[in-house]
Design a protein around this motif. Structure first.
Motif, PDB file in Angstrom:
ATOM      1  N   ALA A  60       5.762 -36.376  44.008  1.00 47.62           N
ATOM      2  CA  ALA A  60       6.683 -35.381  44.576  1.00 47.62           C
ATOM      3  C   ALA A  60       7.533 -34.749  43.491  1.00 47.62           C
ATOM      4  CB  ALA A  60       7.566 -36.033  45.636  1.00 47.62           C
ATOM      5  N   ALA A  61       7.955 -35.543  42.522  1.00 50.35           N
ATOM      6  CA  ALA A  61       8.761 -35.000  41.429  1.00 50.35           C
ATOM      7  C   ALA A  61       7.973 -33.971  40.619  1.00 50.35           C
ATOM      8  CB  ALA A  61       9.240 -36.144  40.526  1.00 50.35           C
ATOM      9  N   ILE A  62       6.698 -34.273  40.342  1.00 47.88           N
ATOM     10  CA  ILE A  62       5.860 -33.348  39.579  1.00 47.88           C
ATOM     11  C   ILE A  62       5.658 -32.047  40.358  1.00 47.88           C
ATOM     12  CG2 ILE A  62       3.561 -33.000  38.599  1.00 47.88           C
ATOM     13  CD1 ILE A  62       5.124 -35.023  37.049  1.00 47.88           C
ATOM     14  N   VAL A  63       5.283 -32.161  41.618  1.00 46.91           N
ATOM     15  CA  VAL A  63       5.011 -30.977  42.449  1.00 46.91           C
ATOM     16  C   VAL A  63       6.250 -30.105  42.582  1.00 46.91           C
ATOM     17  CG1 VAL A  63       4.484 -30.223  44.801  1.00 46.91           C
ATOM     18  CG2 VAL A  63       3.136 -32.032  43.744  1.00 46.91           C
ATOM     19  N   THR A  64       7.382 -30.716  42.904  1.00 44.19           N
ATOM     20  CA  THR A  64       8.600 -29.940  43.143  1.00 44.19           C
ATOM     21  C   THR A  64       9.086 -29.267  41.870  1.00 44.19           C
ATOM     22  OG1 THR A  64       9.204 -31.572  44.828  1.00 44.19           O
ATOM     23  CG2 THR A  64      10.912 -30.058  44.117  1.00 44.19           C
ATOM     24  N   THR A  65       9.052 -29.971  40.758  1.00 50.22           N
ATOM     25  CA  THR A  65       9.508 -29.403  39.488  1.00 50.22           C
ATOM     26  C   THR A  65       8.687 -28.181  39.106  1.00 50.22           C
ATOM     27  OG1 THR A  65      10.317 -31.533  38.669  1.00 50.22           O
ATOM     28  CG2 THR A  65       9.796 -29.861  37.028  1.00 50.22           C
ATOM     29  N   SER A  66       7.362 -28.293  39.177  1.00 48.03           N
ATOM     30  CA  SER A  66       6.505 -27.170  38.784  1.00 48.03           C
ATOM     31  C   SER A  66       6.675 -25.985  39.729  1.00 48.03           C
ATOM     32  CB  SER A  66       5.040 -27.613  38.736  1.00 48.03           C
ATOM     33  OG  SER A  66       4.614 -28.114  39.995  1.00 48.03           O
ATOM     34  N   THR A  67       6.787 -26.255  41.020  1.00 46.92           N
ATOM     35  CA  THR A  67       6.950 -25.172  41.990  1.00 46.92           C
ATOM     36  C   THR A  67       8.226 -24.387  41.725  1.00 46.92           C
ATOM     37  OG1 THR A  67       5.761 -26.450  43.675  1.00 46.92           O
ATOM     38  CG2 THR A  67       7.139 -24.642  44.455  1.00 46.92           C
ATOM     39  N   MET A  68       9.316 -25.074  41.513  1.00 44.47           N
ATOM     40  CA  MET A  68      10.596 -24.409  41.277  1.00 44.47           C
ATOM     41  C   MET A  68      10.625 -23.689  39.937  1.00 44.47           C
ATOM     42  SD  MET A  68      12.399 -25.016  43.984  1.00 44.47           S
ATOM     43  CE  MET A  68      12.328 -26.105  45.407  1.00 44.47           C
ATOM     44  N   ALA A  69      10.061 -24.307  38.907  1.00 42.77           N
ATOM     45  CA  ALA A  69      10.131 -23.724  37.565  1.00 42.77           C
ATOM     46  C   ALA A  69       9.350 -22.414  37.476  1.00 42.77           C
ATOM     47  CB  ALA A  69       9.614 -24.722  36.539  1.00 42.77           C
ATOM     48  N   ILE A  70       8.216 -22.335  38.158  1.00 42.63           N
ATOM     49  CA  ILE A  70       7.424 -21.104  38.116  1.00 42.63           C
ATOM     50  C   ILE A  70       8.218 -19.935  38.703  1.00 42.63           C
ATOM     51  CG2 ILE A  70       5.416 -19.946  39.129  1.00 42.63           C
ATOM     52  CD1 ILE A  70       4.672 -21.601  36.775  1.00 42.63           C
ATOM     53  N   PHE A  71       8.903 -20.156  39.834  1.00 45.21           N
ATOM     54  CA  PHE A  71       9.740 -19.087  40.387  1.00 45.21           C
ATOM     55  C   PHE A  71      10.935 -18.785  39.487  1.00 45.21           C
ATOM     56  CE2 PHE A  71      13.994 -19.043  42.257  1.00 45.21           C
ATOM     57  CZ  PHE A  71      14.096 -17.664  42.479  1.00 45.21           C
ATOM     58  N   SER A  72      11.613 -19.839  39.010  1.00 48.00           N
ATOM     59  CA  SER A  72      12.847 -19.658  38.269  1.00 48.00           C
ATOM     60  C   SER A  72      12.644 -18.870  36.987  1.00 48.00           C
ATOM     61  CB  SER A  72      13.459 -21.030  37.948  1.00 48.00           C
ATOM     62  OG  SER A  72      14.761 -20.898  37.460  1.00 48.00           O
ATOM     63  N   SER A 115       7.350 -15.599  46.451  1.00 47.04           N
ATOM     64  CA  SER A 115       6.854 -16.836  45.847  1.00 47.04           C
ATOM     65  C   SER A 115       6.724 -17.926  46.908  1.00 47.04           C
ATOM     66  CB  SER A 115       7.795 -17.304  44.735  1.00 47.04           C
ATOM     67  OG  SER A 115       7.703 -16.479  43.603  1.00 47.04           O
ATOM     68  N   VAL A 116       7.692 -17.983  47.811  1.00 45.29           N
ATOM     69  CA  VAL A 116       7.644 -18.968  48.900  1.00 45.29           C
ATOM     70  C   VAL A 116       6.440 -18.698  49.801  1.00 45.29           C
ATOM     71  CG1 VAL A 116       8.806 -19.789  50.980  1.00 45.29           C
ATOM     72  CG2 VAL A 116      10.106 -19.433  48.876  1.00 45.29           C
ATOM     73  N   LEU A 117       6.241 -17.437  50.185  1.00 40.07           N
ATOM     74  CA  LEU A 117       5.107 -17.110  51.059  1.00 40.07           C
ATOM     75  C   LEU A 117       3.777 -17.398  50.368  1.00 40.07           C
ATOM     76  CD1 LEU A 117       6.284 -13.767  52.746  1.00 40.07           C
ATOM     77  CD2 LEU A 117       6.431 -16.110  53.625  1.00 40.07           C
ATOM     78  N   GLY A 118       3.673 -17.047  49.090  1.00 39.25           N
ATOM     79  CA  GLY A 118       2.441 -17.330  48.347  1.00 39.25           C
ATOM     80  C   GLY A 118       2.201 -18.819  48.207  1.00 39.25           C
ATOM     81  N   GLY A 119       3.270 -19.582  47.939  1.00 37.82           N
ATOM     82  CA  GLY A 119       3.126 -21.027  47.817  1.00 37.82           C
ATOM     83  C   GLY A 119       2.682 -21.675  49.115  1.00 37.82           C
ATOM     84  N   SER A 269      -7.265 -22.126  34.269  1.00 39.10           N
ATOM     85  CA  SER A 269      -6.664 -20.799  34.483  1.00 39.10           C
ATOM     86  C   SER A 269      -5.154 -20.921  34.655  1.00 39.10           C
ATOM     87  CB  SER A 269      -7.307 -20.139  35.707  1.00 39.10           C
ATOM     88  OG  SER A 269      -8.702 -20.003  35.498  1.00 39.10           O
ATOM     89  N   GLY A 270      -4.692 -21.232  35.845  1.00 42.83           N
ATOM     90  CA  GLY A 270      -3.276 -21.465  36.072  1.00 42.83           C
ATOM     91  C   GLY A 270      -2.493 -20.239  36.483  1.00 42.83           C
ATOM     92  N   ALA A 271      -1.173 -20.427  36.618  1.00 48.26           N
ATOM     93  CA  ALA A 271      -0.288 -19.386  37.144  1.00 48.26           C
ATOM     94  C   ALA A 271      -0.203 -18.175  36.226  1.00 48.26           C
ATOM     95  CB  ALA A 271       1.112 -19.968  37.378  1.00 48.26           C
ATOM     96  N   ASP A 272      -0.307 -18.392  34.917  1.00 51.61           N
ATOM     97  CA  ASP A 272      -0.203 -17.269  33.975  1.00 51.61           C
ATOM     98  C   ASP A 272      -1.302 -16.243  34.242  1.00 51.61           C
ATOM     99  OD1 ASP A 272       1.453 -19.225  33.111  1.00 51.61           O
ATOM    100  OD2 ASP A 272       0.500 -19.516  31.168  1.00 51.61           O
ATOM    101  N   SER A 309       0.996 -19.375  44.551  1.00 56.33           N
ATOM    102  CA  SER A 309      -0.167 -19.852  45.310  1.00 56.33           C
ATOM    103  C   SER A 309      -1.172 -20.547  44.399  1.00 56.33           C
ATOM    104  CB  SER A 309      -0.833 -18.687  46.044  1.00 56.33           C
ATOM    105  OG  SER A 309      -1.397 -17.764  45.133  1.00 56.33           O
ATOM    106  N   SER A 310      -1.200 -20.144  43.121  1.00 56.16           N
ATOM    107  CA  SER A 310      -2.144 -20.764  42.186  1.00 56.16           C
ATOM    108  C   SER A 310      -1.803 -22.223  41.918  1.00 56.16           C
ATOM    109  CB  SER A 310      -2.160 -19.986  40.865  1.00 56.16           C
ATOM    110  OG  SER A 310      -0.945 -20.153  40.165  1.00 56.16           O
ATOM    111  N   LEU A 311      -0.523 -22.592  42.057  1.00 56.48           N
ATOM    112  CA  LEU A 311      -0.137 -23.985  41.825  1.00 56.48           C
ATOM    113  C   LEU A 311      -0.832 -24.920  42.807  1.00 56.48           C
ATOM    114  CD1 LEU A 311       3.709 -23.650  41.191  1.00 56.48           C
ATOM    115  CD2 LEU A 311       1.901 -23.980  39.503  1.00 56.48           C
ATOM    116  N   ALA A 312      -0.835 -24.525  44.090  1.00 53.77           N
ATOM    117  CA  ALA A 312      -1.515 -25.351  45.091  1.00 53.77           C
ATOM    118  C   ALA A 312      -3.023 -25.333  44.873  1.00 53.77           C
ATOM    119  CB  ALA A 312      -1.169 -24.861  46.491  1.00 53.77           C
TER     120      ALA A 312
END
Length: 498
Positions: A60-72, A115-119, A269-272, A309-312
């Protein structure tokens, strides 16, 4: 499945796990907001702490950190014209132009809301597709897994890389590092040079912390770039026009979310890459392409939805096949192995509740992004003023402590520092780091499945392609490599026009 989801619900919605998610969300938002500190680095720095957590809060820590950091990462791009993460660079010009027009809240609102809708879109696809793919993959043997791993390695080199040759060299370096130690089918020490610290191979966590965190500290030390100053002191209502934009650009939202998920599934590939491709596609199909780069919201909507969305999407091959979709899931796979949750199709049979808990964490993290992201935007003008000369030594201190804490070993600290220098030299010369990490993660899987396949076939290479699914995977892998080489040669031989 329902029983597993109910169990997972109880595992996620307990005070300790919720506290970890909230703390990780704040941490990811702060790190992503600071230019130069990528989501991957934020995740790598967090890994040593997960060593002391149970499996569900660790993931959960890994998922939440990456999700927030990409938006931030969108926040400094909008306010300073300096992307906080590489994914934000794709549309930084449009977001900054909106700030210059006195509309920073519009640019930041788009980044947060879409970002929320895409995620959530990517999470829904992951929840539906992962179990179905895993059920299909249960019939795979070592031959099929060999070709899947080979396809993942090929994707890291030949897809989305500016220089396939340099990416290939970086990948071969990672595969060579994976050979070190006794963790091989023969159980023989390889390339240890008489050092007992290398008998267990290269420890993945110190290596990744070094390559993503220490290298950034070194880069800051030698950088002579002037520090930008933030000029925005007030940000208006963030969500004022979001529903109007949703109705105005529905296809852009759907297209960006879908493309981001598909790109995330492709290893390497990834979010970039998702953000850049979605922004380019938005401009290509737009009725107003001339407005892109002048503060137009259309590209922001599509690319913003795509990068989250790419994170998921990247977790689908990571969970089903143990193949990281991006550098973040490469780190996450290390955490999964550390928690005895070896990824692969059997994880849906042996630990379904843990996988469904991860799905619920993705949903919760994206929903939490709305209130916490709103709060982050409001305080961003203060956080962005923190001098990086103060921040970087703190990051280095955390990296050293974290690398030591894994095995209580100074040898791991030396490995971390050495790989930090290596990553710095590689990136300064245009060699990507991600293929090296992928090579270290997938190298043992490639070797093990190849050896098992050859034993079953009595050493006959035909055994690698004598099963229908294996033959199809082999054709896709070889075709992908051949097509990329052909396209590269064609682009080099094309005449230059002025």
């Amino acid at each position: 499945m329902l029983d597993a989801y109910l169990t997972a619900f109880g595992m996620v919605f307990e005070p300790y796990v919720l506290a970890v998610i909230v703390a990780s969300a704040v941490y990811g938002l702060v790190v992503g907001c600071i230019p130069g500190l990528s989501a991957t680095m934020a995740t790598a720095l967090l890994v040593p702490l997960t060593f002391f957590m149970p499996p569900v809060p660790a993931v959960a820590a890994i998922v939440t950190t990456s999700t927030m950091a990409i938006f931030s990462g969108d926040i400094p791009g909008c306010l300073l014209r300096i992307p906080g993460t590489p994914a934000s660079a794709a549309y930084v010009e449009d977001s900054y132009q909106l700030t210059l027009k006195g509309k920073p809240e519009l640019a930041l609102g788009i980044g947060l809301y879409f970002s929320v809708l895409g995620g959530l879109f990517g999470t829904a696809v992951m929840m539906v597709a992962s179990p179905a793919i895993a059920e299909f993959a249960l019939g795979f043997g070592s031959v099929e897994f060999f070709w899947i791993v080979a396809m993942g390695l090929g994707g890291a080199v030949f897809i989305g890389s500016a220089s396939p040759l340099k990416a290939c060299i970086a990948l071969l370096l990672g595969l060579a590092i994976a050979l070190i130690g006794m963790d091989n089918p023969a159980g023989q020490p390889r390339f240890t040079f008489g050092t007992t610290g290398l008998l267990g191979g290269i420890s993945l966590i110190p290596m990744m912390v070094g390559m993503f965190a220490v290298s950034e500290v070194l880069r800051h030390m030698v950088s002579k770039e002037a520090k930008a100053q933030i000029a925005v002191t007030h940000i208006g209502p963030i969500f004022a026009n979001m529903w109007k934009l949703t109705k105005q650009y529905p296809w852009q939202l759907i297209r960006g979310s879908a493309l981001g998920t598909v790109i995330g599934i492709q290893p390497g590939s990834g979010a970039d890459m998702a953000a850049w491709m979605s922004y380019a596609m938005s401009k290509r199909f737009s009725k107003e392409p001339e407005k892109f780069g002048t503060g137009h919201p259309e590209g922001l909507i599509e690319a913003g939805a795509s990068n989250n969305s790419s994170l998921a999407g990247a977790w689908i091959p990571a969970l089903v096949f143990g193949i990281p979709g991006d550098s973040i899931t490469a780190i996450a796979i290390g955490v999964l192995y550390m928690k005895n949750m070896a990824p692969g199709p059997t994880i849906f049979v042996n630990n379904p509740q843990n996988v469904y808990a991860l799905f619920l964490v993705f949903v919760l993290a994206n929903l939490l992004m709305l209130p916490l992201g709103w709060a982050m935007i409001k305080v961003a003008t203060k956080i962005l003023r923190v001098p990086r000369d103060i921040l970087m030594p703190i990051i280095l201190l955390f990296a050293i402590v974290g690398a030591f804490a894994i095995n209580n070993s100074l040898f791991d600290v030396g490995l971390m520092l050495g790989f930090g220098v290596l990553a710095f030299i590689m990136e300064e010369n245009g060699f990507p780091v991600a293929p090296t990490i992928l090579g270290v993660v997938l190298g043992p899987l490639l070797e093990e499945n190849f050896i098992n396949s050859m034993i079953k076939a009595d050493g006959n290479p035909i055994g690698l392609v004598d099963r229908p699914i294996a033959a199809v995977l082999a054709a896709i892998t070889i075709g992908m490599v051949a097509w990329t080489i052909w396209a590269s040669r064609k682009s080099k031989s094309a005449p230059i026009t002025v």
